[in-house]
Scaffold this active site. Sequence first.
Site, PDB file in Angstrom:
ATOM      1  N   LYS A   3     -12.650  -1.576   1.406  1.00 43.90           N
ATOM      2  CA  LYS A   3     -11.913  -0.742   0.453  1.00 43.90           C
ATOM      3  C   LYS A   3     -12.722  -0.652  -0.859  1.00 43.90           C
ATOM      4  O   LYS A   3     -13.749  -0.002  -0.876  1.00 43.90           O
ATOM      5  CB  LYS A   3     -10.495  -1.269   0.265  1.00 43.90           C
ATOM      6  CG  LYS A   3      -9.666  -1.085   1.545  1.00 43.90           C
ATOM      7  CD  LYS A   3      -8.201  -1.400   1.407  1.00 43.90           C
ATOM      8  CE  LYS A   3      -7.442  -0.965   2.653  1.00 43.90           C
ATOM      9  NZ  LYS A   3      -7.007  -2.071   3.491  1.00 43.90           N
ATOM     10  N   SER A  34       0.789  -1.229   0.000  1.00 46.57           N
ATOM     11  CA  SER A  34       0.000   0.000   0.000  1.00 46.57           C
ATOM     12  C   SER A  34       0.821   1.278   0.000  1.00 46.57           C
ATOM     13  O   SER A  34       0.286   2.342  -0.299  1.00 46.57           O
ATOM     14  CB  SER A  34      -0.949  -0.005   1.198  1.00 46.57           C
ATOM     15  OG  SER A  34      -0.218   0.034   2.390  1.00 46.57           O
ATOM     16  N   HIS A  75      -5.916  -4.493  -1.027  1.00 47.12           N
ATOM     17  CA  HIS A  75      -5.722  -3.323  -1.890  1.00 47.12           C
ATOM     18  C   HIS A  75      -5.765  -3.686  -3.375  1.00 47.12           C
ATOM     19  O   HIS A  75      -5.742  -2.800  -4.213  1.00 47.12           O
ATOM     20  CB  HIS A  75      -4.370  -2.646  -1.603  1.00 47.12           C
ATOM     21  CG  HIS A  75      -4.427  -1.640  -0.510  1.00 47.12           C
ATOM     22  ND1 HIS A  75      -5.013  -0.394  -0.665  1.00 47.12           N
ATOM     23  CD2 HIS A  75      -3.987  -1.690   0.762  1.00 47.12           C
ATOM     24  CE1 HIS A  75      -4.910   0.276   0.468  1.00 47.12           C
ATOM     25  NE2 HIS A  75      -4.302  -0.486   1.353  1.00 47.12           N
TER      26      HIS A  75
HETATM   27  C1  LIG Z   1      -6.816  -2.547   4.877  1.00 47.10           C
HETATM   28  C2  LIG Z   1      -6.108  -3.828   4.956  1.00 47.10           C
HETATM   29  C3  LIG Z   1      -6.467  -4.798   5.904  1.00 47.10           C
HETATM   30  C4  LIG Z   1      -7.511  -4.542   6.958  1.00 47.10           C
HETATM   31  O1  LIG Z   1      -8.790  -4.535   6.410  1.00 47.10           O
HETATM   32  P1  LIG Z   1     -10.025  -4.218   7.376  1.00 47.10           P
HETATM   33  O2  LIG Z   1     -11.169  -4.940   6.757  1.00 47.10           O
HETATM   34  O3  LIG Z   1     -10.181  -2.725   7.371  1.00 47.10           O
HETATM   35  O4  LIG Z   1      -9.691  -4.731   8.728  1.00 47.10           O
HETATM   36  C5  LIG Z   1      -5.809  -6.012   5.882  1.00 47.10           C
HETATM   37  N1  LIG Z   1      -4.823  -6.272   4.991  1.00 47.10           N
HETATM   38  C6  LIG Z   1      -4.446  -5.346   4.082  1.00 47.10           C
HETATM   39  C7  LIG Z   1      -3.358  -5.682   3.114  1.00 47.10           C
HETATM   40  C8  LIG Z   1      -5.058  -4.105   4.042  1.00 47.10           C
HETATM   41  O5  LIG Z   1      -4.663  -3.202   3.148  1.00 47.10           O
END
Ligand SMILES: *Cc1c(COP(=O)(O)O)cnc(C)c1O
Length: 396
Positions: free
Chosen positions: A242, A183, A211
């Site tokens: 996301k 990210s 992501h």
């Molecule tokens: C955002 C993210 C998470 C966490 O996701 P949530 O559903 O908000 O807990 C886990 N792994 C990665 C790679 C992320 O980018």
Amino acid sequence: MYSYFKEHLSKELKGINEAGLFKNERIIESPQAAEIELNTGQKVLNFCANNYLGLSNNPHLIEAAKKALDTHGYGMSSVRFICGTSDLHKELEQKIAAFFGTEDTILYAACFDANGGVFEPLLTADDAIISDSLNHASIIDGVRLCKAQRYRYENANMDDLEKQLIAAQEQRFRLIVTDGVFSMDGNVPPVDKILTLAEKYNAMLMLDESHSAGVVGKTGRGVTELFNVRGQAEIITGTLGKSFGGAIGGFTTGKKEIIEMLRQRSRPYLFSNSIPPLVAAAGIRMFDMVSETNELQDKLHNNTSYFIDNMISLGFDIKPSQSAICAVMLYDAKLSQDFAARLLDEGIYVIGFYYPVVPKGQARIRVQLSAAHSREDLDKAIAAFSKIGKELGVIN
Ligand SMILES: *Cc1c(COP(=O)(O)O)cnc(C)c1O
């Protein structure tokens, strides 16, 4: 007791503040969208949400959620295995499996929980986890909860992965784990090469598509689509927070015996509520929408290449990206903060990242593109970057 503890915390907090690491939150008073309104009254274009497909405020998802409120009520008041499973949860699990080309899916309240609950039920001290050094915090925490032997390889570095796989040959089972998109840089790991190494050294693969899902690959199926290896990773985790509407929820999808074992033993699943039915209903509608048409995925891809091409033409130093993340390299921590603050004055909301979130001397502004951005939004952001970039001497 508390007065001593309070003093201790106050000192720690002061230290965080003095190091310039104190996180202040901006307050948004509008729905999450391309343009948002802050509680200061300022309207800004949002280039720092994970709203890749622009679905956070999508009318079809809102309608599906409202309808489910009427048919399924508000909460489940139970964990899944007692009386917390609705028909909507089961339907959403199947939609996720169909989307990723996997066998079955288990839902969690968040991907943080999916990653926290995936390793410990599957692997023991006899086994090995081989993890990319830039993996998400939730993977790191999940690995900590498991007794398996830990191996770490340099980000997306196949020579180092091979070295670690060789070192891990004594263990019974080996699981390689990597984010689908990292990210901070926006790069993807070479999943085809990882699978070749996995085969050579007898290992399994887990991908966290948080992501990359919705973003990477022609139809947004993630890195397994990009590398044409659908169905080959044993485990995929991801988030509904996301690309997929941005509300809440996580999942693990993959081989059916693995999912079955997680339903029996995964602690964040057994001891915590799942997502509310209205979120499951909106999720079902969302997977139908992004499967019926590729409009949003195409728009996101076009927006991303338009923005990055223009930024490179302006002379900005852009990290090579295969996602909707564009890292504008500034190297200097203070410059990244000044640049972001000046962009906000111009109505462009982005975040400057610096050590310890990224390596020392690697400060940057991270821009996240969305299908919600119009061409006009992108042009406004590019013009603002150009203006501030010249003012601060970053470009000529
Ligand atoms: C955002 C993210 C998470 C966490 O996701 P949530 O559903 O908000 O807990 C886990 N792994 C990665 C790679 C992320 O980018």
